[in-house]
Design an enzyme around this catalytic site. Structure first.
Site, PDB file in Angstrom:
ATOM      1  N   SER A  22     -12.691   3.457 -17.755  1.00 25.98           N
ATOM      2  CA  SER A  22     -13.146   4.172 -18.939  1.00 25.98           C
ATOM      3  C   SER A  22     -12.624   3.469 -20.200  1.00 25.98           C
ATOM      4  O   SER A  22     -12.828   2.277 -20.367  1.00 25.98           O
ATOM      5  CB  SER A  22     -12.706   5.635 -18.876  1.00 25.98           C
ATOM      6  N   GLN A  23     -11.891   4.180 -21.073  1.00 25.89           N
ATOM      7  CA  GLN A  23     -11.452   3.557 -22.325  1.00 25.89           C
ATOM      8  C   GLN A  23     -10.522   2.372 -22.085  1.00 25.89           C
ATOM      9  O   GLN A  23     -10.424   1.470 -22.916  1.00 25.89           O
ATOM     10  CB  GLN A  23     -10.766   4.586 -23.218  1.00 25.89           C
TER      11      GLN A  23
ATOM     12  N   MET B 219      -8.519   7.866 -20.242  1.00 20.39           N
ATOM     13  CA  MET B 219      -8.057   9.025 -21.011  1.00 20.39           C
ATOM     14  C   MET B 219      -7.535  10.119 -20.080  1.00 20.39           C
ATOM     15  O   MET B 219      -8.178  10.475 -19.089  1.00 20.39           O
ATOM     16  CB  MET B 219      -9.216   9.568 -21.850  1.00 20.39           C
TER      17      MET B 219
ATOM     18  N   HIS C 294     -19.349  10.066 -14.347  1.00 20.32           N
ATOM     19  CA  HIS C 294     -18.308   9.190 -14.878  1.00 20.32           C
ATOM     20  C   HIS C 294     -17.219   8.896 -13.849  1.00 20.32           C
ATOM     21  O   HIS C 294     -16.558   9.800 -13.328  1.00 20.32           O
ATOM     22  CB  HIS C 294     -17.684   9.842 -16.119  1.00 20.32           C
TER      23      HIS C 294
ATOM     24  N   ASP D  68     -23.782   9.666 -16.209  1.00 26.37           N
ATOM     25  CA  ASP D  68     -22.571   9.868 -17.011  1.00 26.37           C
ATOM     26  C   ASP D  68     -22.856  10.774 -18.204  1.00 26.37           C
ATOM     27  O   ASP D  68     -23.687  10.459 -19.056  1.00 26.37           O
ATOM     28  CB  ASP D  68     -22.039   8.519 -17.497  1.00 26.37           C
TER      29      ASP D  68
END
Length: 352
Positions: A152-153, A80, A324, A268
């Protein structure tokens, strides 16, 4: 002119034919094809022509098979707010230095870096997965398979690609801080009444059809208090997690992975709950207690092939004591065995 005269080809002609076969194969053709009529004429022409034809055929087959020691390509899907070719430039260059000769493709959605970043917030995830499937399926450098790295995503999007796209072959899938069971919370907002109220307000609009169609993060929003609504209205996550119907193709393609690596960041606060990075999540009906991968329906019923992968030594859970996507080069190097592989050993399960 008789048959023998028509097909009597000189050595120079066969050299040209050999080059044409190889060049044609590597650019767009995926089979070494000779028509029945041409083969029959060569056969009738005599042993010399047949021998030369077999030499060409051997050259074609050699071109069709990737060199055993050549590195398997790598496909990267960014997270993102990032882009294919901005924040990931250093990582790509470092990997190219560490793995000489590797082909790395970093996915971009949109015709500019601005649109690529924009589409990481406002787009249809299903459409992006379909676009990636088409693009990767057409890339001749990826036809013999590749490894996949999702940040991540981008990790759960690559998993969706594995499950849905029959045009590609993925060996190792590595996900970094990915939300495999979705999210239920706003980044860095934890342990307060305000955060509880805020995420309940987010849930009021998350499953509206136009929101599910255009807001990326809403498409993996997972409300544990209203599980039925989540399963009914989720446009993306509920499908790839086999919560609407169990699609055998999804499971079979996951089981075909050589290795599936999930990295969790223990500090995270961007991904809530962070257990989602290992397929854990909040227990149904509340948002405090969590379950682990081993307790999840996906694992115990093996509806996605995770139990199968674990039992065959091909599911790897890795954790780092940081926030993260915060990794040192040394920590990232621990994952290199899953990316620095050749076509010769691409199918082997690995250990850390």
């Amino acid at each position: 002119m008789n048959t023998r005269q028509r097909v009597l080809i000189t050595t120079s002609h066969f050299s040209s034919l050999r080059g044409a076969i190889i060049n044609g194969f590597t650019s767009s053709v995926h089979t070494c094809f000779i028509s029945h009529q041409f083969f029959s004429e060569i056969f009738e022409a005599g042993p010399t022509c047949m021998h030369r034809l077999l030499l060409c055929w051997t050259a074609c087959l050699a071109a069709a098979t990737p060199a055993g020691n050549s590195p398997v390509p790598l496909v990267i899907w960014h997270g993102m707010g990032d882009t294919c070719c901005d924040g990931l430039t250093y990582l790509k260059q470092w990997l190219e230095d560490e793995i000489p000769g590797i082909y790395i493709k970093s996915l971009q959605f949109g015709n500019s870096l601005f649109m690529d970043r924009w589409n990481s917030f406002f787009s249809s995830v299903n459409a992006q997965v379909e676009m990636a499937c088409d693009e990767l399926g057409l890339d001749p450098k990826l036809h013999d398979g590749f490894n996949a790295l999702g940040l991540s995503q981008g990790g759960q999007f690559l998993r969706a690609l594995v499950q849905r796209c029959g045009k590609v072959k993925v060996y190792n899938l590595i996900t970094l801080g990915s939300q495999h069971q979705g999210i239920y919370g706003f980044p860095f907002c934890t342990d307060s009444w305000f955060c509880d109220v805020f995420r309940q307000l987010l849930s009021l609009g998350a499953y509206l059809s136009f929101v599910q169609a255009s807001f990326v993060q809403a498409q993996f929003w997972h409300d544990p208090i209203h599980e039925d609504e989540y399963k009914l209205r989720s446009a993306f996550l509920a499908d790839i997690n086999q919560e609407i119907e169990v699609k055998l193709a999804y499971k079979e393609r996951m089981m075909n992975l050589s290795n599936f690596v999930m990295v969790k960041f223990l500090q995270d606060r961007m991904v809530l709950p962070s257990e989602s990075e290992w397929f854990g999540f909040y227990r149904s009906g509340q948002s405090k207690k969590v379950y682990s991968l081993n307790e999840s329906y996906l694992f115990t019923k093996d509806s996605l092939g995770l139990y199968h992968l674990r039992s065959h030594g091909r599911l790897h859970l890795v954790s780092y004591p940081s926030g993260h996507l915060q990794m040192s080069k040394r920590e990232f190097s621990h994952l290199m065995p899953f990316m620095n592989v050749t076509h010769k050993n691409a199918r082997e399960p690995m250990t850390l």
